[in-house]
Design a protein around this motif. Structure first.
Motif, PDB file in Angstrom:
ATOM      1  N   PRO A  45     -93.641 -11.509 -11.227  1.00 21.70           N
ATOM      2  CA  PRO A  45     -93.866 -12.875 -10.738  1.00 21.70           C
ATOM      3  C   PRO A  45     -94.002 -12.914  -9.231  1.00 21.70           C
ATOM      4  O   PRO A  45     -93.471 -12.057  -8.519  1.00 21.70           O
ATOM      5  CB  PRO A  45     -92.622 -13.633 -11.218  1.00 21.70           C
ATOM      6  CG  PRO A  45     -91.576 -12.573 -11.380  1.00 21.70           C
ATOM      7  CD  PRO A  45     -92.303 -11.334 -11.807  1.00 21.70           C
ATOM      8  N   LEU A  46     -94.712 -13.907  -8.748  1.00 23.99           N
ATOM      9  CA  LEU A  46     -94.910 -14.075  -7.313  1.00 23.99           C
ATOM     10  C   LEU A  46     -93.620 -14.557  -6.660  1.00 23.99           C
ATOM     11  O   LEU A  46     -92.948 -15.454  -7.164  1.00 23.99           O
ATOM     12  CB  LEU A  46     -96.034 -15.087  -7.068  1.00 23.99           C
ATOM     13  CG  LEU A  46     -96.455 -15.319  -5.617  1.00 23.99           C
ATOM     14  CD1 LEU A  46     -97.082 -14.060  -5.039  1.00 23.99           C
ATOM     15  CD2 LEU A  46     -97.432 -16.484  -5.535  1.00 23.99           C
ATOM     16  N   SER A  47     -93.297 -13.944  -5.539  1.00 25.90           N
ATOM     17  CA  SER A  47     -92.106 -14.350  -4.795  1.00 25.90           C
ATOM     18  C   SER A  47     -92.318 -15.752  -4.215  1.00 25.90           C
ATOM     19  O   SER A  47     -93.350 -16.020  -3.580  1.00 25.90           O
ATOM     20  CB  SER A  47     -91.835 -13.360  -3.663  1.00 25.90           C
ATOM     21  OG  SER A  47     -90.778 -13.799  -2.852  1.00 25.90           O
ATOM     22  N   PRO A  48     -91.373 -16.662  -4.403  1.00 30.74           N
ATOM     23  CA  PRO A  48     -91.536 -18.038  -3.911  1.00 30.74           C
ATOM     24  C   PRO A  48     -91.784 -18.136  -2.411  1.00 30.74           C
ATOM     25  O   PRO A  48     -92.426 -19.086  -1.948  1.00 30.74           O
ATOM     26  CB  PRO A  48     -90.207 -18.710  -4.294  1.00 30.74           C
ATOM     27  CG  PRO A  48     -89.684 -17.909  -5.441  1.00 30.74           C
ATOM     28  CD  PRO A  48     -90.117 -16.494  -5.165  1.00 30.74           C
ATOM     29  N   ASP A  49     -91.289 -17.168  -1.632  1.00 29.31           N
ATOM     30  CA  ASP A  49     -91.469 -17.254  -0.182  1.00 29.31           C
ATOM     31  C   ASP A  49     -92.907 -17.005   0.253  1.00 29.31           C
ATOM     32  O   ASP A  49     -93.238 -17.171   1.427  1.00 29.31           O
ATOM     33  CB  ASP A  49     -90.509 -16.318   0.549  1.00 29.31           C
ATOM     34  CG  ASP A  49     -90.768 -14.838   0.248  1.00 29.31           C
ATOM     35  OD1 ASP A  49     -91.683 -14.525  -0.546  1.00 29.31           O
ATOM     36  OD2 ASP A  49     -90.047 -13.996   0.804  1.00 29.31           O
ATOM     37  N   LYS A  50     -93.772 -16.613  -0.680  1.00 34.30           N
ATOM     38  CA  LYS A  50     -95.183 -16.408  -0.354  1.00 34.30           C
ATOM     39  C   LYS A  50     -96.030 -17.656  -0.603  1.00 34.30           C
ATOM     40  O   LYS A  50     -97.235 -17.655  -0.370  1.00 34.30           O
ATOM     41  CB  LYS A  50     -95.739 -15.228  -1.159  1.00 34.30           C
ATOM     42  CG  LYS A  50     -95.096 -13.899  -0.777  1.00 34.30           C
ATOM     43  CD  LYS A  50     -95.752 -12.731  -1.468  1.00 34.30           C
ATOM     44  CE  LYS A  50     -95.114 -11.412  -1.011  1.00 34.30           C
ATOM     45  NZ  LYS A  50     -95.729 -10.246  -1.664  1.00 34.30           N
ATOM     46  N   LEU A  51     -95.387 -18.711  -1.072  1.00 30.78           N
ATOM     47  CA  LEU A  51     -96.087 -19.951  -1.400  1.00 30.78           C
ATOM     48  C   LEU A  51     -95.824 -21.030  -0.359  1.00 30.78           C
ATOM     49  O   LEU A  51     -94.768 -21.052   0.276  1.00 30.78           O
ATOM     50  CB  LEU A  51     -95.638 -20.450  -2.772  1.00 30.78           C
ATOM     51  CG  LEU A  51     -96.027 -19.598  -3.973  1.00 30.78           C
ATOM     52  CD1 LEU A  51     -95.228 -20.021  -5.201  1.00 30.78           C
ATOM     53  CD2 LEU A  51     -97.523 -19.696  -4.250  1.00 30.78           C
ATOM     54  N   GLN A  52     -96.808 -21.919  -0.214  1.00 25.34           N
ATOM     55  CA  GLN A  52     -96.639 -23.091   0.635  1.00 25.34           C
ATOM     56  C   GLN A  52     -97.161 -24.320  -0.100  1.00 25.34           C
ATOM     57  O   GLN A  52     -98.126 -24.227  -0.868  1.00 25.34           O
ATOM     58  CB  GLN A  52     -97.399 -22.944   1.955  1.00 25.34           C
ATOM     59  CG  GLN A  52     -96.685 -22.119   2.998  1.00 25.34           C
ATOM     60  CD  GLN A  52     -97.406 -22.139   4.338  1.00 25.34           C
ATOM     61  OE1 GLN A  52     -98.613 -22.297   4.401  1.00 25.34           O
ATOM     62  NE2 GLN A  52     -96.662 -21.953   5.422  1.00 25.34           N
ATOM     63  N   PRO A  53     -96.562 -25.478   0.137  1.00 30.99           N
ATOM     64  CA  PRO A  53     -97.067 -26.704  -0.485  1.00 30.99           C
ATOM     65  C   PRO A  53     -98.328 -27.210   0.207  1.00 30.99           C
ATOM     66  O   PRO A  53     -98.435 -27.133   1.442  1.00 30.99           O
ATOM     67  CB  PRO A  53     -95.911 -27.687  -0.310  1.00 30.99           C
ATOM     68  CG  PRO A  53     -95.183 -27.198   0.900  1.00 30.99           C
ATOM     69  CD  PRO A  53     -95.321 -25.701   0.909  1.00 30.99           C
ATOM     70  N   LEU A  54     -99.256 -27.708  -0.566  1.00 33.30           N
ATOM     71  CA  LEU A  54    -100.460 -28.290   0.017  1.00 33.30           C
ATOM     72  C   LEU A  54    -100.133 -29.500   0.875  1.00 33.30           C
ATOM     73  O   LEU A  54    -100.914 -29.870   1.763  1.00 33.30           O
ATOM     74  CB  LEU A  54    -101.452 -28.685  -1.085  1.00 33.30           C
ATOM     75  CG  LEU A  54    -102.425 -27.597  -1.556  1.00 33.30           C
ATOM     76  CD1 LEU A  54    -101.686 -26.439  -2.223  1.00 33.30           C
ATOM     77  CD2 LEU A  54    -103.478 -28.170  -2.500  1.00 33.30           C
ATOM     78  N   SER A  55     -98.990 -30.100   0.639  1.00 34.01           N
ATOM     79  CA  SER A  55     -98.607 -31.323   1.346  1.00 34.01           C
ATOM     80  C   SER A  55     -98.373 -31.100   2.835  1.00 34.01           C
ATOM     81  O   SER A  55     -98.283 -32.077   3.596  1.00 34.01           O
ATOM     82  CB  SER A  55     -97.351 -31.927   0.711  1.00 34.01           C
ATOM     83  OG  SER A  55     -96.268 -31.004   0.748  1.00 34.01           O
ATOM     84  N   ILE A  56     -98.263 -29.828   3.282  1.00 35.95           N
ATOM     85  CA  ILE A  56     -98.109 -29.599   4.726  1.00 35.95           C
ATOM     86  C   ILE A  56     -99.403 -29.935   5.464  1.00 35.95           C
ATOM     87  O   ILE A  56     -99.412 -30.023   6.692  1.00 35.95           O
ATOM     88  CB  ILE A  56     -97.659 -28.160   5.048  1.00 35.95           C
ATOM     89  CG1 ILE A  56     -98.730 -27.138   4.678  1.00 35.95           C
ATOM     90  CG2 ILE A  56     -96.335 -27.838   4.359  1.00 35.95           C
ATOM     91  CD1 ILE A  56     -98.403 -25.728   5.154  1.00 35.95           C
ATOM     92  N   TYR A  57    -100.482 -30.116   4.723  1.00 34.46           N
ATOM     93  CA  TYR A  57    -101.758 -30.583   5.285  1.00 34.46           C
ATOM     94  C   TYR A  57    -102.027 -31.974   4.716  1.00 34.46           C
ATOM     95  O   TYR A  57    -102.630 -32.108   3.646  1.00 34.46           O
ATOM     96  CB  TYR A  57    -102.895 -29.621   4.944  1.00 34.46           C
ATOM     97  CG  TYR A  57    -102.719 -28.238   5.533  1.00 34.46           C
ATOM     98  CD1 TYR A  57    -103.074 -27.980   6.849  1.00 34.46           C
ATOM     99  CD2 TYR A  57    -102.194 -27.201   4.775  1.00 34.46           C
ATOM    100  CE1 TYR A  57    -102.909 -26.709   7.403  1.00 34.46           C
ATOM    101  CE2 TYR A  57    -102.027 -25.930   5.314  1.00 34.46           C
ATOM    102  CZ  TYR A  57    -102.386 -25.693   6.629  1.00 34.46           C
ATOM    103  OH  TYR A  57    -102.223 -24.441   7.160  1.00 34.46           O
ATOM    104  N   PRO A  58    -101.588 -33.031   5.390  1.00 29.37           N
ATOM    105  CA  PRO A  58    -101.640 -34.385   4.827  1.00 29.37           C
ATOM    106  C   PRO A  58    -103.040 -34.869   4.450  1.00 29.37           C
ATOM    107  O   PRO A  58    -103.175 -35.744   3.579  1.00 29.37           O
ATOM    108  CB  PRO A  58    -101.054 -35.249   5.947  1.00 29.37           C
ATOM    109  CG  PRO A  58    -100.232 -34.314   6.768  1.00 29.37           C
ATOM    110  CD  PRO A  58    -100.936 -33.004   6.704  1.00 29.37           C
ATOM    111  N   LEU A  59    -104.076 -34.310   5.064  1.00 32.35           N
ATOM    112  CA  LEU A  59    -105.434 -34.776   4.765  1.00 32.35           C
ATOM    113  C   LEU A  59    -105.980 -34.196   3.461  1.00 32.35           C
ATOM    114  O   LEU A  59    -106.977 -34.687   2.931  1.00 32.35           O
ATOM    115  CB  LEU A  59    -106.378 -34.423   5.928  1.00 32.35           C
ATOM    116  CG  LEU A  59    -106.102 -35.143   7.256  1.00 32.35           C
ATOM    117  CD1 LEU A  59    -107.106 -34.689   8.318  1.00 32.35           C
ATOM    118  CD2 LEU A  59    -106.182 -36.662   7.083  1.00 32.35           C
TER     119      LEU A  59
END
Length: 282
Positions: A45-59
């Protein structure tokens, strides 16, 4: 091959030399060039620390709140959307999925669409690129968006997105004419991040990812290496088979920066970047 818009930049050159590095066996299953399909299921499985939420880019427009992508994939997706001027018209439909989420989507599609349709468009749990965080389904922003097969036309900003995708490290993963290799029907909405310069090479040579992974095995550290070149960079690309031991000694050619990606099967693909008159840095 010409200019590209990658996340690699140029600064004052320093001669950096690398003899070899050790890559653990688990690293075969990591990196932007991992091949995930029926024959090569996800091994870890992919390590969670390699993911980012799309919400950090509000547009960014998300079909559902809380979507995630692998960090480099997300960064380059935003750059691509800005370049094609599609930030207002394109919606992110589906990004990273856990195995449990893929199981739910697969089961739901079987009930709603039947086994034949599901086999064409939905990967079985453990065989989905979405579980890597490197795949993004995009669609035309509208009042209704089909989650499994979103509309993504061949005109306007959508066509611009497709034409610019390779410059930002993305390929249309499932193309018409490649179904017998990928075992997935053509999906104009499904893009996979493989990084620079691999996406541009695949586009120029009309390779799907399966074909590229097979083809790159002919290039080695001690033999012929594949060379990509543009106005500012030269990139040496070669394959190193994994050893049976817990780790593999991976030789690195002299370069300014290198990246190692596993192929999710039997070895590693090395990309060694050298700036023309300058040092390469991330």
């Amino acid at each position: 091959m010409g200019q590209t818009n990658s996340s690699i930049h140029i600064e004052q050159r320093q001669n950096v030399k690398h003899a070899a590095v050790q890559a653990s066996r688990s690293e075969i299953y990591e990196g932007p060039l991992v091949l995930v399909n029926r024959s090569n299921p996800i091994q870890q499985p992919l390590s969670p620390d390699k993911l980012q939420p799309l919400s950090i880019y509000p547009l960014l427009n998300e079909l559902q709140d809380g979507m995630l992508l692998e960090k480099s994939c997300l960064q380059q997706l935003v750059a691509l959307l800005e370049a094609c001027e599609g930030i207002d018209d394109i919606v992110a439909v589906s990004g990273y999925r856990s195995k449990d989420e893929q199981e739910q989507i697969y089961a739901s599609s079987l009930l709603e669409n039947g086994p034949e349709y599901t086999a064409c468009y939905v990967a079985k749990p453990g065989q989905s690129e979405h579980q890597t965080g490197l795949a993004i389904d995009v669609g035309k922003r509208d009042s209704f968006v089909d989650f499994i097969a979103p509309s993504f036309p061949d005109n306007g900003v959508y066509q611009n997105f497709k034409q610019l995708a390779a410059q930002y490290g993305f390929i249309q993963r499932y193309k018409q004419g490649k179904e017998s290799i990928t075992n997935i029907s053509c999906e104009p909405w499904h893009f996979r991040y493989v990084g620079f310069p691999h996406a541009e090479i695949m586009e120029e040579m009309d390779f799907c990812l399966e074909e590229y992974i097979d083809w790159i095995r002919r290039y080695s550290y001690s033999g012929e290496r594949f060379t990509y070149e543009n106005d500012t960079l030269q990139v040496s690309i070669y394959y190193v088979p994994a050893e049976a031991a817990p780790s593999t000694t991976v030789p690195i050619v002299n370069c300014d920066l290198y990246r190692i990606s596993g192929n999710n099967s039997d070895g590693f693909i090395i990309s060694a970047y050298t700036g023309k008159g300058h040092q390469v840095c991330e």
